[in-house]
Write a protein that holds these residues in place. Structure first.
Motif, PDB file in Angstrom:
ATOM      1  N   ASP A  15       0.854  -1.197   0.000  1.00  0.00           N
ATOM      2  CA  ASP A  15       0.000   0.000   0.000  1.00  0.00           C
ATOM      3  C   ASP A  15       0.883   1.238   0.000  1.00  0.00           C
ATOM      4  O   ASP A  15       1.970   1.228   0.571  1.00  0.00           O
ATOM      5  CB  ASP A  15      -0.856   0.098   1.276  1.00  0.00           C
ATOM      6  N   ASP A  17       0.763   3.809   1.771  1.00  0.00           N
ATOM      7  CA  ASP A  17       1.101   4.336   3.097  1.00  0.00           C
ATOM      8  C   ASP A  17       2.054   3.435   3.884  1.00  0.00           C
ATOM      9  O   ASP A  17       2.435   3.767   5.004  1.00  0.00           O
ATOM     10  CB  ASP A  17      -0.181   4.519   3.918  1.00  0.00           C
ATOM     11  N   THR A  18       2.401   2.286   3.312  1.00  0.00           N
ATOM     12  CA  THR A  18       3.302   1.383   4.025  1.00  0.00           C
ATOM     13  C   THR A  18       4.650   2.066   4.260  1.00  0.00           C
ATOM     14  O   THR A  18       5.203   2.684   3.354  1.00  0.00           O
ATOM     15  CB  THR A  18       3.537   0.105   3.187  1.00  0.00           C
ATOM     16  N   PRO A  19       5.191   1.969   5.483  1.00  0.00           N
ATOM     17  CA  PRO A  19       6.539   2.524   5.688  1.00  0.00           C
ATOM     18  C   PRO A  19       7.554   1.832   4.760  1.00  0.00           C
ATOM     19  O   PRO A  19       7.496   0.616   4.566  1.00  0.00           O
ATOM     20  CB  PRO A  19       6.843   2.208   7.151  1.00  0.00           C
ATOM     21  N   THR A  22       9.184  -1.289   6.192  1.00  0.00           N
ATOM     22  CA  THR A  22       8.416  -2.536   6.097  1.00  0.00           C
ATOM     23  C   THR A  22       8.500  -3.102   4.688  1.00  0.00           C
ATOM     24  O   THR A  22       8.671  -4.314   4.499  1.00  0.00           O
ATOM     25  CB  THR A  22       6.946  -2.276   6.491  1.00  0.00           C
ATOM     26  N   ARG A  25      12.021  -4.648   4.179  1.00  0.00           N
ATOM     27  CA  ARG A  25      12.290  -5.870   4.948  1.00  0.00           C
ATOM     28  C   ARG A  25      11.374  -7.010   4.530  1.00  0.00           C
ATOM     29  O   ARG A  25      11.823  -8.149   4.403  1.00  0.00           O
ATOM     30  CB  ARG A  25      12.144  -5.602   6.449  1.00  0.00           C
ATOM     31  N   ASP A  26      10.073  -6.698   4.344  1.00  0.00           N
ATOM     32  CA  ASP A  26       9.113  -7.780   4.117  1.00  0.00           C
ATOM     33  C   ASP A  26       8.876  -8.074   2.645  1.00  0.00           C
ATOM     34  O   ASP A  26       8.802  -9.222   2.244  1.00  0.00           O
ATOM     35  CB  ASP A  26       7.780  -7.446   4.801  1.00  0.00           C
ATOM     36  N   PHE A  35      14.792  -2.198  12.294  1.00  0.00           N
ATOM     37  CA  PHE A  35      13.754  -1.488  13.041  1.00  0.00           C
ATOM     38  C   PHE A  35      14.270  -1.238  14.450  1.00  0.00           C
ATOM     39  O   PHE A  35      14.571  -2.180  15.187  1.00  0.00           O
ATOM     40  CB  PHE A  35      12.470  -2.319  13.117  1.00  0.00           C
TER      41      PHE A  35
ATOM     42  N   ARG B 155      12.842 -15.490   8.567  1.00  0.00           N
ATOM     43  CA  ARG B 155      11.647 -15.502   7.707  1.00  0.00           C
ATOM     44  C   ARG B 155      11.280 -16.927   7.346  1.00  0.00           C
ATOM     45  O   ARG B 155      11.328 -17.322   6.178  1.00  0.00           O
ATOM     46  CB  ARG B 155      11.913 -14.694   6.414  1.00  0.00           C
ATOM     47  N   GLU B 202       3.168  -7.310   8.231  1.00  0.00           N
ATOM     48  CA  GLU B 202       3.616  -6.504   9.355  1.00  0.00           C
ATOM     49  C   GLU B 202       2.819  -5.199   9.438  1.00  0.00           C
ATOM     50  O   GLU B 202       2.483  -4.730  10.530  1.00  0.00           O
ATOM     51  CB  GLU B 202       5.119  -6.218   9.196  1.00  0.00           C
ATOM     52  N   VAL B 203       2.521  -4.634   8.281  1.00  0.00           N
ATOM     53  CA  VAL B 203       1.800  -3.366   8.263  1.00  0.00           C
ATOM     54  C   VAL B 203       0.405  -3.539   8.876  1.00  0.00           C
ATOM     55  O   VAL B 203      -0.095  -2.654   9.576  1.00  0.00           O
ATOM     56  CB  VAL B 203       1.779  -2.793   6.819  1.00  0.00           C
ATOM     57  N   ARG B 207      -0.929  -1.619  12.383  1.00  0.00           N
ATOM     58  CA  ARG B 207      -2.149  -0.801  12.377  1.00  0.00           C
ATOM     59  C   ARG B 207      -3.174  -1.354  13.366  1.00  0.00           C
ATOM     60  O   ARG B 207      -3.859  -0.610  14.067  1.00  0.00           O
ATOM     61  CB  ARG B 207      -2.747  -0.749  10.970  1.00  0.00           C
ATOM     62  N   PRO B 270      14.148  -3.383  19.832  1.00  0.00           N
ATOM     63  CA  PRO B 270      13.167  -3.908  20.769  1.00  0.00           C
ATOM     64  C   PRO B 270      13.272  -5.431  20.842  1.00  0.00           C
ATOM     65  O   PRO B 270      13.759  -6.082  19.900  1.00  0.00           O
ATOM     66  CB  PRO B 270      11.830  -3.472  20.158  1.00  0.00           C
ATOM     67  N   ARG B 347       7.391  -8.947  18.025  1.00  0.00           N
ATOM     68  CA  ARG B 347       8.332  -7.865  18.327  1.00  0.00           C
ATOM     69  C   ARG B 347       7.659  -6.859  19.241  1.00  0.00           C
ATOM     70  O   ARG B 347       6.501  -6.512  19.041  1.00  0.00           O
ATOM     71  CB  ARG B 347       8.762  -7.171  17.028  1.00  0.00           C
TER      72      ARG B 347
END
Lengths: 150, 667
Positions: A15, A17-19, A22, A25-26, A35, B155, B202-203, B207, B270, B347
């Motif tokens: 998306d 707005d995804t950082p 992320t 990494r993903d 992170f 992963r 993850e996103v 959220r 973290p 995490r």
């Protein structure tokens, strides 16, 4: 969404707005960018976007559309470590190493922009990178050594 | 044959320590890499013991099934405990497999893994080849080149991400959450006040965590003391008294009180963990310091057979004591239980890491003594603290954070102290290392702490050395003596006197400095039986306390890896400058409020001092270097501040506010 990452074109499906952190990494499997806080306050996720160092955790991917992003994995040249990476290894300028990706991206940008930076300037440039193990002075020394080869 | 190493007696099977794969000898150790470089140091010891170059070895991370149980990686004991065990294992391997003829590694691979190390023959010692050399760290290339290495880089197939919503304050209980609560792409995991989410992306879990935080309602209570009166709160009790020694000293003519605030580990990553339930087996990957204790705690909390729980160590960012690693592992286990067969990578958030991880206790102390004709005669020291360990395994109860929040709670025990044989906690280094005549040393551990306090680097030694060594300078001032001379006159151990004298000499102790600059010295022998360390700090005091230079002299016995030891001492000293000049956990009567890097600032690159480390050439038994410099550094900085300013600052941190308060009180 298309952009360049470490010199290669990539198309992201995340998306808008995804950082960026992320997505790196993903989606791209580039886990070298770390992170640390998710608030842009520690520098562990620093990446270079078109010549500016930014925290990837605070950068939504829509902001980097069409941009050129360099991560720690992209610092090496022709399979050889970047001079600042080599200097950090030579000086053993890391303990846990978790901050070092962001430190290396920041230091590489500094040596590109200010090849004559002195010790105070190097330290100042790294003030937005946090190190908890107390490796600060070794890192500064390593960056100064790398000046000669950068 | 001399006495068998303790860890060989408890792990007597050869195959627990040594296997062969792909032409490499695999050395299994129970000590874990925390960023301190221990795997490299142990590889050096093992290489010499096996008569092989380091390149022919692979050190395998700790594993509850495939490796030895060597307790926790703490207390600066790894080289001391693991060194003799590896030397014995190597001596057995050399006796059985003859390293002098071709095919040695193959013969090692053919040895019976069930060979009993306690009865097997041993070959004689071989000269050191790797030990004593500054071998580069084995783990650093991956970390510097950005390759996957840390726990959060794992992963596995079918991975789910997980997050936990912690309560907003230590005593909070969940009042309500919509039973039909949903968020995109996640599954809710709920057990009493324990709330978490798992999802593929993850996103989505990030959220969902924000949404959950908005939707969950809590009942909270004010259970924390007044942040501005923590020393008084510590002294009020109830206490458990720790009588260290009482030689009935006369009443001291001089007296002073010191204090230290709560601190937090503040690792750059973290905490994280990966867990998977596979039928009746539970697999956990963790950055815990003690995988066997963690396994027992998880099994205890969930009433499982411990043999069905497999725990493996994977590296994360730097660990400086009992942080949230174990708690994160239990969180991952609870989340993964809701999705059997799927691996869950859990995490923590930065805010939780700074407020829910175990804290280093606040402490306060009062010391009194008399000095006449340059001799200290009689010494009384009382120290107040909450406990310095909440580790899993330190009590019969599991001591895992989420346990307290479950519908059927597994309550957290009060923090306690490690036993005196392990150096104690509140009273660690509370006894001065000087000849001071009759002494009385007493600790008081407050036993109703609302804070979950536990072990952080050096435990009570950081503060006790700060207090003892600050007071030594106060006595020197009263007697009109030079602080170095006063110390040397009261040190009968030549190794102690040597590090103090060397630190003074190498720092240019008697050379003049500008007006706003001061030099101060601090010394201690860690745990009274570990490393000797003296530090001289050069500090400029203007609007803030600016530590410019540290000279560190340490005697750690035989040095396994000189550059590694220097890096540990340099890092320990620099971290102690951060603790000493900047750090303090902030809280109101209900919540910990220092939840990000702006409210809990660390030493920056510009603020980091130059550090010169000198290692004493020694043939004594090797001891750890990672916890030796913290207390001496704090004292050296405080003593330098006094010399620069003419005012004694007795309350940590030595920040601008503390300096101003001390100036006001002195006027």
């Amino acid at each position: 969404m298309e952009l360049m990452v470490n010199g290669s074109p990539v198309a992201l499906t995340s998306d808008r707005d995804t950082p960026l952190l992320t997505a790196l990494r993903d989606e791209l499997g580039l886990t070298g960018t770390r992170f640390g806080c998710g608030q842009g306050l520690c520098g562990a996720c620093f990446v270079d976007v078109d010549g500016t160092v930014v925290p990837a955790c605070q950068t939504p991917v829509w902001q980097v559309e069409g941009a050129s992003v360099t991560t720690v994995e992209g610092l090496s040249r022709d399979g050889e470590p970047h001079p600042v990476q080599q200097a950090v290894l030579d000086r053993q300028a890391a303990q846990c190493g978790f901050c070092i990706s962001g430190v290396l991206v920041r230091a590489a940008a500094l040596l590109r922009d200010e090849p004559d930076a002195d010790a105070d300037r190097v330290a100042e440039a790294l003030d937005r990178n946090l190190c908890r193990c107390g490796t600060h002075r070794r890192i500064v020394e390593a960056v100064l050594t790398a000046r000669e080869h950068a | 044959m001399t006495e068998l190493p303790a860890h060989v007696v408890t792990n007597p099977r050869l195959g627990t320590w040594v296997t062969v794969a792909d032409g490499l000898v695999e050395v299994h150790v129970g000590k874990v890499e925390l960023g301190q470089g221990i795997l490299t140091a142990l590889a050096q010891i093992a290489a010499d013991a096996l008569a092989l170059p380091v390149e022919r070895l692979r050190v395998v991370p700790a594993h509850t099934v495939h490796g030895p149980d060597q307790g926790s990686t703490s207390g600066s004991l790894s080289v001391f405990q693991a060194g003799p065990a590896l030397r014995h294992v190597g001596a057995v391997v050399r006796a059985l497999a003859d390293p002098s003829s071709p095919g040695y590694v193959d013969r090692v691979g053919a040895l019976d893994p069930d060979t009993d190390l306690t009865t097997a023959p041993t070959a004689g010692d071989v000269p050191a080849a790797a030990v004593g050399r500054s071998e580069p760290r084995l783990d650093l290339p991956d970390k510097v080149l950005g390759r996957p290495r840390y726990l959060s880089d794992l992963r596995p197939e079918g991975l789910l991400h997980g997050r936990v919503l912690r309560p907003p304050s230590p005593a909070a209980r969940l009042r309500s959450l919509d039973p039909d609560w949903k968020a995109t792409g996640v599954e809710l995991v709920r057990d009493g006040s324990f709330l978490g989410v798992v999802g593929e992306r993850e996103v989505d879990v990030d959220r969902a965590l924000e949404q959950l935080a908005r939707d969950a309602l809590w009942d909270e209570e004010d259970t924390l003391p007044d942040e501005t009166a923590v020393a008084e709160w510590l002294r009020a009790g109830p206490h458990e008294t720790i009588e260290v020694l009482d030689e009935e000293p006369p009443e001291g003519a001089l007296s002073a009180s010191y204090s230290k605030p709560l601190l937090v580990h503040a690792s750059i990553a973290p905490s994280a963990a990966l867990a998977r339930w596979e039928g009746d087996r539970l697999l956990v990957q963790t950055h815990s310091q003690g995988i066997h204790q963690l396994r027992a705690a998880i099994a205890g909390a969930l009433d499982l057979d411990p043999t069905t729980v497999v725990v493996e160590h994977v590296e994360n960012a730097g660990c400086y004591g009992h942080n949230a690693a174990d708690d994160a592992a239990f969180d991952a286990v609870l989340l993964a239980r809701a999705v059997p067969g799927r691996p869950v990578l859990l995490r923590w958030t930065r805010a939780d890491e700074l407020s829910w991880a175990p804290l280093s206790p606040a402490m306060t102390a009062t010391v009194s003594a008399s000095i006449r004709d340059g001799r200290i005669s009689g010494w009384s020291y009382e120290v107040w603290s909450t406990g310095h360990t909440s580790r899993p395994g330190s009590r019969a109860t599991p001591s895992l954070l989420a346990g307290a929040h479950l519908a059927t709670p597994v309550p957290l025990p009060q923090p306690t102290d490690p036993p005196p044989a392990r150096g104690g906690g509140t009273t660690r280094n509370a006894v001065p290392g000087y000849d001071v005549g009759p002494r009385r040393v007493v600790g008081h551990r407050r036993v109703d702490s609302p804070f979950r306090t536990s072990a952080m680097r050096a435990l009570g030694a950081y503060f006790n050395v700060f207090a003892v060594e600050s007071f030594m300078d106060e006595l020197a001032l009263a007697a009109g003596a030079d602080p170095v001379e006063l110390r040397l006159a009261h040190l009968s151990d030549p190794r102690a006197a040597h590090v103090v004298a060397e630190a003074a000499r190498l720092s240019g102790w008697s050379e003049p400095v500008p007006d706003e600059v001061g030099r101060g010295l601090g010394y201690a022998r860690y745990k009274d039986k570990g490393a000797y360390c003296a530090v001289v700090a050069e500090v400029a005091v203007t609007s803030s306390v600016d530590v410019r230079r540290l000279t560190v002299v340490a005697d750690v016995g035989v040095v396994v890896n000189p550059d590694g030891a220097r890096n540990q001492l340099e890092g320990g000293a620099t971290q102690a400058v951060s603790w000493t000049t900047k750090e303090r956990v902030r809280f109101d009567r209900r919540r910990i409020t220092s939840t990000d890097w702006e409210q809990y600032p660390l030493l920056t690159f510009s603020e980091a001092p130059q550090v010169e480390v000198h290692l004493v050439d020694s043939s004594a038994t090797s001891v750890g270097a990672g916890e030796a410099a913290q207390g001496p550094t704090a004292a050296a900085v405080a003593n330098a501040v006094h010399r620069a300013l003419g005012v004694r600052v007795r309350d940590l941190p030595l920040d601008a506010a503390s300096v101003v308060r001390a100036i006001e009180q002195s006027e």
